[in-house]
Design a protein around this motif. Structure first.
Motif, short mmCIF file in Angstrom:
data_model
loop_
_atom_site.label_atom_id
_atom_site.label_comp_id
_atom_site.label_asym_id
_atom_site.label_seq_id
_atom_site.Cartn_x
_atom_site.Cartn_y
_atom_site.Cartn_z
N ALA A 293 0.81 -1.21 0.00
CA ALA A 293 0.00 0.00 0.00
C ALA A 293 0.85 1.26 0.00
N ALA A 294 1.99 1.23 0.70
CA ALA A 294 2.84 2.42 0.76
C ALA A 294 3.37 2.78 -0.61
N ASN A 295 3.75 1.76 -1.40
CA ASN A 295 4.24 1.99 -2.75
C ASN A 295 3.16 2.63 -3.61
N LEU A 296 1.94 2.09 -3.51
CA LEU A 296 0.83 2.63 -4.31
C LEU A 296 0.47 4.03 -3.85
N ALA A 297 0.48 4.26 -2.55
CA ALA A 297 0.17 5.59 -2.01
C ALA A 297 1.19 6.61 -2.49
N ALA A 298 2.45 6.22 -2.58
CA ALA A 298 3.49 7.14 -3.04
C ALA A 298 3.26 7.54 -4.49
N LYS A 299 2.80 6.61 -5.30
CA LYS A 299 2.53 6.92 -6.70
C LYS A 299 1.35 7.88 -6.83
N VAL A 300 0.28 7.61 -6.07
CA VAL A 300 -0.87 8.51 -6.11
C VAL A 300 -0.48 9.89 -5.58
N ALA A 301 0.37 9.93 -4.56
CA ALA A 301 0.82 11.21 -4.00
C ALA A 301 1.59 12.01 -5.04
N VAL A 302 2.41 11.34 -5.84
CA VAL A 302 3.14 12.03 -6.91
C VAL A 302 2.16 12.62 -7.92
N LEU A 303 1.15 11.85 -8.30
CA LEU A 303 0.17 12.36 -9.25
C LEU A 303 -0.57 13.56 -8.68
N ARG A 304 -0.91 13.50 -7.40
CA ARG A 304 -1.59 14.62 -6.75
C ARG A 304 -0.69 15.84 -6.72
N GLU A 305 0.57 15.63 -6.40
CA GLU A 305 1.53 16.74 -6.36
C GLU A 305 1.68 17.41 -7.72
N SER B 234 -5.40 -7.07 -3.63
CA SER B 234 -4.94 -5.89 -4.37
C SER B 234 -5.96 -4.77 -4.30
N MET B 235 -7.25 -5.13 -4.26
CA MET B 235 -8.29 -4.12 -4.09
C MET B 235 -8.17 -3.48 -2.71
N ASP B 236 -7.88 -4.31 -1.70
CA ASP B 236 -7.66 -3.77 -0.36
C ASP B 236 -6.45 -2.84 -0.34
N ARG B 237 -5.47 -3.15 -1.16
CA ARG B 237 -4.27 -2.30 -1.25
C ARG B 237 -4.63 -0.91 -1.77
N ILE B 238 -5.55 -0.86 -2.73
CA ILE B 238 -6.01 0.45 -3.21
C ILE B 238 -6.64 1.22 -2.07
N GLY B 239 -7.55 0.56 -1.35
CA GLY B 239 -8.22 1.23 -0.24
C GLY B 239 -7.26 1.72 0.81
N ALA B 240 -6.26 0.91 1.15
CA ALA B 240 -5.28 1.32 2.16
C ALA B 240 -4.45 2.49 1.67
N ALA B 241 -4.09 2.47 0.39
CA ALA B 241 -3.28 3.58 -0.17
C ALA B 241 -4.07 4.88 -0.17
N LEU B 242 -5.31 4.84 -0.59
CA LEU B 242 -6.11 6.07 -0.61
C LEU B 242 -6.40 6.55 0.81
N HIS B 243 -6.57 5.63 1.74
CA HIS B 243 -6.79 6.03 3.14
C HIS B 243 -5.55 6.70 3.71
#
Length: 404
Positions: free
Chosen positions: A362-374, A392-401
């Motif tokens: 989740a941390a890896n996915l969150a970092a990617k979304v954070a870059v897009l947001r930035e 993997s769906m749970d990973r999305i939820g954890a990253a967005l959370h």
């Protein structure tokens, strides 16, 4: 040093999120379970449901009824309105998988009740069904051989098909049409049991993927290009490379072939794609929708497919690309490359994969979304509901959370 206000503004940027999915995912699981997973496990705000899709065989890790599924070539996963297609040779055919149901109507109702967005993920011109049924609408190489897995964007009936298909999707309260395959394709786009026993070489392969049908040659001629001479030169060059192994391996500059006229011919093909995308976007906008042009290859890869990114960025509402990469910095580089070709991050959507091939947590996915947001990218999508594990769906939820 970044000011406090600027830092706060960056953190406050939001990214709309959705998951790409097949209509058969909804049918097999049922709308309640399907949308429940999207909202509660993945925590996304929308779904991009395939409305027309190409032939495929896929593995579905969490499907309750099957593990392997074949998708029909060029099938529609909504119920086409017969009145809209009356008298047309090119028309969508509803998939046998949907029976008497209308997955898009069901999805529209569920999305509206849950306050979620519904997008129509639509494969336009990679259509085996229509290409084989109507060969004259398929691209033709310099020898007149038709690429029957595709439709040619220069053909008037194909253009009418695209516009009508966009209008059909407007019946369902769709927010955005995710336009996949709204361009030419090369020789190796993929067909089962496709075989090349001799090495053709990259130049011959590229040349065999260029369309020289009557409509493409007419468009090039209207732009002042000697289309017939270009076609004849391509024939000669391909024959030379097919006949001799050493010739096939020779490097070549496509922009120098046919005394430079081939480059002008390909540029005319790009103008054909851009004008078609603009027409589709105009229809979408008239019905309250946006049109996202999906460019899977990225900058510098689409010239022979007719993809002119600076022109397309002005013709459509959004350009969407694949952010498939192992790290957040690699995703940043992919988005930055588009900016060099005239498409700003604010005009993009990016697709990420939460599966192990791209993502270790989740941390890896969150970092990617954070870059897009930035960077200011307003939309992120995740591929693909039915093809990923529930973990993997749970990973999305954890990253967005994590991002809040």
């Amino acid at each position: 040093m970044e000011t406090t206000a600027a830092s706060s503004n960056r953190r406050s940027r939001t990214v709309e999120s959705s998951v790409l999915a097949f209509a058969t995912d909804l049918l097999d699981e049922g709308p309640d379970r399907f949308f429940g997973n999207l909202a509660e496990r993945a925590g996304v705000g929308g779904v991009s449901l395939a409305s027309v899709y190409h032939e495929a065989r896929d593995i579905f890790p969490h499907n309750p009824h099957r593990v392997v599924r074949y998708l029909e070539p060029g099938a529609a996963y909504f119920r086409p309105d017969p009145a809209a297609w009356r008298g047309r040779r090119l028309a969508p055919t509803a998939s046998t998988a949907i029976g008497d149901r209308d997955p898009f109507a069901e999805a529209a109702g569920q999305a509206a009740r849950r306050g979620m967005r519904l997008h129509a993920w639509t494969v336009f011109l990679h259509n085996d069904r229509l290409g084989f049924q109507h060969p004259d609408c398929a691209p033709a190489n310099a020898f007149g051989d038709r690429h029957l897995t595709e439709l040619c964007p220069a053909h008037p009936e194909v253009r009418e098909y695209v516009r009508t298909l966009v209008a059909e999707l407007g019946r369902y309260g769709v927010d955005a049409v995710r336009a996949e395959s709204l361009h030419f394709h090369g020789l190796r786009h993929g067909y089962h049991h496709e075989r090349y026993f001799e090495q053709l070489g990259p130049v011959a392969e590229a040349l065999l993927g260029i369309c020289f049908c009557d409509h493409c040659r007419a468009a090039a001629a209207a732009a002042g290009v000697p289309a017939d001479e270009v076609r004849d030169s391509v024939r000669t060059e391909v024959r030379r490379r097919l006949a001799d192994e050493d010739a096939a391996a020779e490097p070549g500059r496509l922009d120098r072939l046919a005394d430079g006229a081939l480059a002008a011919y390909v540029d005319a093909s790009a103008a054909t794609v851009t004008s078609l995308a603009a027409e589709a976007a105009e229809v979408a906008e008239g019905l309250g929708m946006r049109l996202s042009f999906m460019d899977g290859g990225g900058p510098g890869t689409g010239w022979l497919s007719g993809i002119d990114l600076p022109a397309l960025g002005k013709a459509v509402h959004q350009v969407e690309t694949l952010g498939y990469a192992a790290s957040a910095e690699a995703v940043r580089e992919k988005v930055a490359a588009f900016a060099l070709h005239g498409v700003r991050p604010q005009e993009m959507a990016v697709i990420l994969r939460p599966m192990a091939e791209d993502c270790d947590g989740a941390a890896n996915l969150a970092a990617k979304v954070a870059v897009l947001r930035e960077l200011g990218v307003p939309e992120v999508e995740f591929y693909h509901y039915g093809l990923m594990r529930l973990s993997s769906m749970d990973r999305i939820g954890a990253a967005l959370h994590q991002l809040g």
